[in-house]
Design an enzyme around this catalytic site. Structure first.
Site, short mmCIF file in Angstrom:
data_model
loop_
_atom_site.label_atom_id
_atom_site.label_comp_id
_atom_site.label_asym_id
_atom_site.label_seq_id
_atom_site.Cartn_x
_atom_site.Cartn_y
_atom_site.Cartn_z
N CYS A 2 0.91 -1.13 0.15
CA CYS A 2 -0.29 0.06 0.01
C CYS A 2 0.51 1.66 -0.34
CB CYS A 2 -1.12 0.23 1.22
SG CYS A 2 -2.04 -1.17 1.43
N ARG A 27 5.44 0.02 -6.54
CA ARG A 27 5.06 -0.88 -4.91
C ARG A 27 4.12 -1.32 -5.59
NH1 ARG A 27 7.38 1.42 -0.56
NH2 ARG A 27 6.31 0.55 0.40
N LYS A 470 18.94 -19.17 -7.04
CA LYS A 470 19.31 -17.55 -7.22
C LYS A 470 21.09 -17.41 -7.89
CE LYS A 470 16.37 -16.40 -6.21
NZ LYS A 470 15.08 -16.88 -5.88
N GLU A 473 20.30 -18.01 -11.48
CA GLU A 473 19.44 -17.01 -12.48
C GLU A 473 19.96 -15.83 -12.61
OE1 GLU A 473 15.77 -16.78 -9.20
OE2 GLU A 473 14.92 -16.58 -10.79
N HIS A 489 26.81 -39.90 -3.81
CA HIS A 489 26.44 -40.87 -4.36
C HIS A 489 26.87 -40.21 -6.32
CE1 HIS A 489 25.16 -43.08 -1.63
NE2 HIS A 489 24.46 -42.39 -0.87
C1 F6R Z 1 12.85 -17.44 -9.00
C2 F6R Z 1 11.59 -17.33 -9.29
C3 F6R Z 1 10.50 -18.30 -9.71
C4 F6R Z 1 9.07 -18.87 -9.50
C5 F6R Z 1 9.13 -19.42 -10.76
C6 F6R Z 1 7.01 -19.82 -9.82
O1 F6R Z 1 13.55 -16.18 -8.31
O2 F6R Z 1 10.96 -16.25 -8.52
O3 F6R Z 1 11.44 -19.63 -9.77
O4 F6R Z 1 9.46 -19.14 -8.02
O5 F6R Z 1 7.96 -18.57 -11.70
O6 F6R Z 1 6.87 -18.22 -9.66
P1 F6R Z 1 4.63 -17.59 -8.51
O7 F6R Z 1 6.33 -18.28 -7.22
O8 F6R Z 1 4.72 -17.05 -9.24
O9 F6R Z 1 3.84 -19.48 -9.45
#
Ligand code: F6R
Length: 590
Positions: A2, A27, A470, A473, A489
Site C-alpha cells: 500500500c 510498489r 538465485k 538466475e 553418490h
Molecule cells: C525465481 C522465481 C521463479 C518463480 C516461479 C514460480 O526467482 O521467481 O522460480 O518462483 O516462476 O512463480 P510463482 O511463485 O509466481 O508461481
C-alpha cells in the site's frame, strides 16, 4: 504494498494527489482512492485497478484553491480488491487511509458492532475511522489520540473529519510515513518517490509519532510531548527514491525481508499460538495427507514446508513440481489437501495443477502474494503472504514469506507454539553493514570456477536449491543444490579447486553429519565457503551466523547470506540484477 499520499495547499489538489499515487505505482496495488476536504465538504473517489481508472472516474470533479487531501493505493491483505475495500474508508463525517495491519481489528469491530455501528468493508482499516467517530465528543485530536492508543499492529494513517475541516490527523507505528514541505505546500507520503521534485525538506516520522496539521502548522507528538520539527533535505533523484537508496530492487527487497516477515506474522502469530482467520477449525476434517504443488522458488519454499508439516503437524506431505504433476496422471484422493504456492498467482503450470485437483474434488489451499490472482480466485482458501510487490525477477522476499506461512501453518495444524522463536525471525533477516561488506569482498574469489554446489540437509537442502537457483538466475554461472549426504553418490566426482561449494551447516540440525559431508569435499580439494555459527578449520572461507537455539533462525540468516552472495557475484560480473536475461517475473505460459 500500500501507498499513502497527503496534500495541504492550493495548487491543484486533485492533480497533486493523483500525481503522488502515480509515483507509488511501482510498489504494486490493486485499487486506489482519495478524499479531498474543501470548504467543509468531503469529496471522495475510489476505483479498482490502475490509477488511470481513478483519473477517469474523477474526471468531472473539478476543484480549485486551497484544500486538504488524503490518497491511497491498496495492496489487498484483508478483504478482496474491490471498490468497497479500497481506501479511503468512511464513517459518518470522516475519512481515513491506512498502510499496515491492525492486528486487533476484529475485537474492535465486534465492540463497535455491539453498539450498533455497521461496517461496509472487509478491511481492518475501517475500524480506525469508526472508532474515531465513536470516541469523538468535542475535541477531534483527543478522539484521534484515544483511537490510535487502542490500535495494535502496524499503521501509517491519515484522517480527515468534517468536524475539523482545516486539519489532517496523522500517526505512524511500524509502517513508513513522512511529512515534506516547500514554501507553500505540505505533503505526506509513505516513501520519498511522490514528493521528490515537489518538496525540499522532509521529516521521516518515527514509530509512535502522531499529530495534526492545522492552518499549515505542523504539530508533532511522541509520548504526549510536542516535538521540535527537525527537517532534512530530500533526495533529488526519483529512481533512486523508488529503490529507496538501494542499487537494485532485488537489494531493496533483500533488506525489506526483516519488515515484511512481521507483516506476514501479524494477526496470525500470538503468544498463545497461531490463528489463521482464513481457515476454520475443522479445515483439516477428512484430510490425512497434503500434496504441495508449485514451481521454481515457490517449489523450494514448498519443500521447506514439507519438512515442517511432517515434523510439526505429523501430516504426511508430498511435493510436486507443477509442470510435472500436470502430465503424470496423478492419483488424487479426497483425503488429500492440495496446497499450491505461488508468488504471482498466475503461474500457468501451478494453475493447471490446481484445476486438476479441483476437478477431482480435492480440498484446496493457496499460499499466494497477489489477491484476486487466478490461483486465489480458484482455490477454496487462500493465505496471503503479504510480501508486497516484488520487482526483482529473482524472488527473495516472496520466498521468505512463503516459508513463514508454511512454518506457521505447520504449527497451526500441529497445535505447536513457537511464538518465542517467531519473534526472533525479523532480526535474523536483518542485513548488517558488516555482513554485506564481507560478502562484497568475498564475492571476488567466486567468479571463475567451473561450477557451484550448494549443500545442506533437512530444510537446508531446499535452501541449498534456492541459493543455487538465485545464483544461476542472475550470475549465469552453473550452480546446483544438493542434499549434503548425496554428494558421495556421484556429484563428488566433480570436486577440485575450481568447484566452489557453499556449505549450509546448521548447529541445531544434523551438525556432525553435514560437517563430515563438508570434510569429504574438502579432502578432494574443493574450494569451500561454509556458512555456520561454528567454523570448520578445513574449509577455505567462512561466514559466521549467530548462535541460536532453533534451526529456523539459522535458516533465515543463511537465506539472507545466499541471496547476498548471488547478488554480489552478479554485480561483479556486470549483469542486470533486476532483469536477468531469458527470465520473466510471471510465467503465464506452459
Ligand atoms: C525465481 C522465481 C521463479 C518463480 C516461479 C514460480 O526467482 O521467481 O522460480 O518462483 O516462476 O512463480 P510463482 O511463485 O509466481 O508461481
Amino acid at each position: 504494498m500500500c501507498g499513502i499520499v497527503g496534500y495541504i495547499g492550493k495548487n491543484n489538489i486533485k492533480e497533486q494527489l493523483l500525481d503522488g499515487l502515480k509515483e507509488l505505482e511501482y510498489r504494486g496495488y490493486d485499487s486506489a482512492g482519495f478524499s479531498i476536504m474543501k470548504d467543509g465538504e468531503l469529496y471522495s473517489y475510489k476505483s479498482v485497478g490502475k490509477i488511470k481508472n481513478l483519473v477517469e472516474k474523477s474526471k468531472k470533479f473539478e476543484i480549485d484553491g486551497f484544500g486538504l487531501g488524503i490518497a491511497h493505493t491498496r495492496w489487498a491483505t484483508h478483504g478482496k480488491p474491490t471498490e468497497i475495500n479500497a481506501h479511503p474508508h468512511f464513517a459518518e463525517f470522516s475519512s481515513v487511509v491506512h498502510n499496515g495491519i491492525i492486528e486487533n481489528y476484529q475485537s474492535i469491530k465486534q465492540q463497535l458492532e455491539k453498539k450498533g455501528i455497521n461496517f461496509l468493508s472487509q478491511t481492518d482499516t475501517e475500524v480506525i475511522v469508526k472508532l474515531f467517530e465513536d470516541k469523538l465528543e468535542n475535541d477531534a485530536f483527543e478522539a484521534f489520540k484515544n483511537t490510535i492508543k487502542e490500535l495494535k499492529g502496524a499503521y501509517a494513517t491519515l484522517l480527515l473529519t468534517k468536524k475539523e475541516p482545516e486539519t489532517i490527523f496523522f500517526a505512524k507505528v511500524g509502517s513508513p510515513l513522512l511529512i515534506a514541505k516547500n514554501d507553500e505546500e505540505i505533503f505526506f507520503a509513505s516513501s520519498d518517490a511522490p514528493v521528490v521534485g515537489k518538496a525540499k525538506k522532509v521529516i521521516y516520522l518515527e514509530d509512535g509519532d502522531y499529530g495534526y496539521i492545522k492552518n499549515n502548522q505542523i504539530h508533532l507528538f511522541r509520548n504526549d510531548k510536542e516535538l521540535q520539527l527537525n527537517w532534512s533535505d530530500l533526495p533529488k533523484n526519483r529512481e533512486f527514491a523508488q529503490k529507496e537508496g538501494f542499487r537494485f530492487f532485488m537489494e531493496k527487497e533483500i533488506y525489506e525481508q526483516s519488515h515484511v516477515i512481521i507483516d506476514t506474522m501479524m494477526g496470525r502469530a500470538y503468544e498463545n499460538g497461531i490463528k489463521f482467520e482464513e481457515l476454520d477449525k475443522n479445515f483439516l476434517d477428512g484430510i490425512t495427507n497434503i500434496t504441495i504443488c508449485a514451481c521454481g522458488t515457490s517449489y523450494h519454499a514448498g519443500m521447506v514446508g514439507s519438512y515442517l508439516l511432517q515434523r510439526n503437524a505429523k501430516i504426511k506431505t508430498t511435493l510436486e513440481i507443477g509442470s510435472e504433476f500436470r502430465y503424470k496422471t496423478p492419483l488424487l484422493t479426497k483425503d488429500t489437501l492440495f496446497l499450491v504456492i505461488s508468488q504471482s498467482g498466475e503461474t500457468a503450470d501451478t494453475l493447471e495443477a490446481l484445476k486438476m485437483a479441483k476437478k477431482a474434488g480435492l480440498k484446496t489451499l493457496a499460499i499466494c502474494n497477489v489477491d484476486n490472482s487466478s490461483i486465489v480466485r480458484l482455490a477454496d482458501k487462500t493465505i496471503l503472504t503479504r510480501a508486497g510487490i516484488e520487482k526483482g525477477v529473482a524472488s527473495t522476499k516472496a520466498f521468505a514469506t512463503q516459508v513463514m506461512v508454511l512454518w506457521m501453518l505447520s504449527d497451526f495444524f500441529g497445535g505447536i507454539n513457537e511464538y518465542k522463536t517467531f519473534m526472533k525471525i525479523s532480526k535474523a533477516c536483518e542485513v548488517t553493514e558488516k555482513l554485506h561488506e564481507k560478502i562484497k569482498r568475498l564475492s571476488k574469489r567466486y567468479l571463475n570456477g567451473h561450477g557451484f554446489f550448494y549443500i545442506g540437509r533437512d530444510v537446508f537442502y531446499p535452501l541449498a536449491l534456492e541459493g543455487a537457483l538465485k545464483l544461476k538466475e542472475i550470475s549465469y554461472l552453473h550452480a546446483e543444490g544438493y542434499p549434503a549426504g548425496e554428494m558421495k553418490h556421484g556429484p563428488i566426482a566433480l570436486a577440485d579447486p575450481e568447484l566452489y561449494t557453499i556449505a549450509l551447516l546448521s548447529k541445531n540440525l544434523l551438525f556432525d553429519k553435514t560437517k563430515s559431508n563438508i570434510e569429504e569435499l574438502s579432502s578432494r580439494d574443493s574450494t569451500i565457503l561454509t556458512i555456520s555459527c561454528e567454523e570448520i578449520e578445513t574449509t577455505d572461507d567462512f561466514i559466521k551466523i549467530n548462535e541460536s537455539n532453533h534451526y529456523m533462525i539459522e535458516f533465515y540468516e543463511m537465506m539472507i547470506i545466499t541471496q547476498l552472495i548471488a547478488m554480489e557475484i552478479s554485480v561483479r560480473l556486470g549483469n542486470d540484477i533486476d532483469m536477468p536475461r531469458n527470465l520473466a517475473k510471471s510465467v503465464t505460459v506452459e
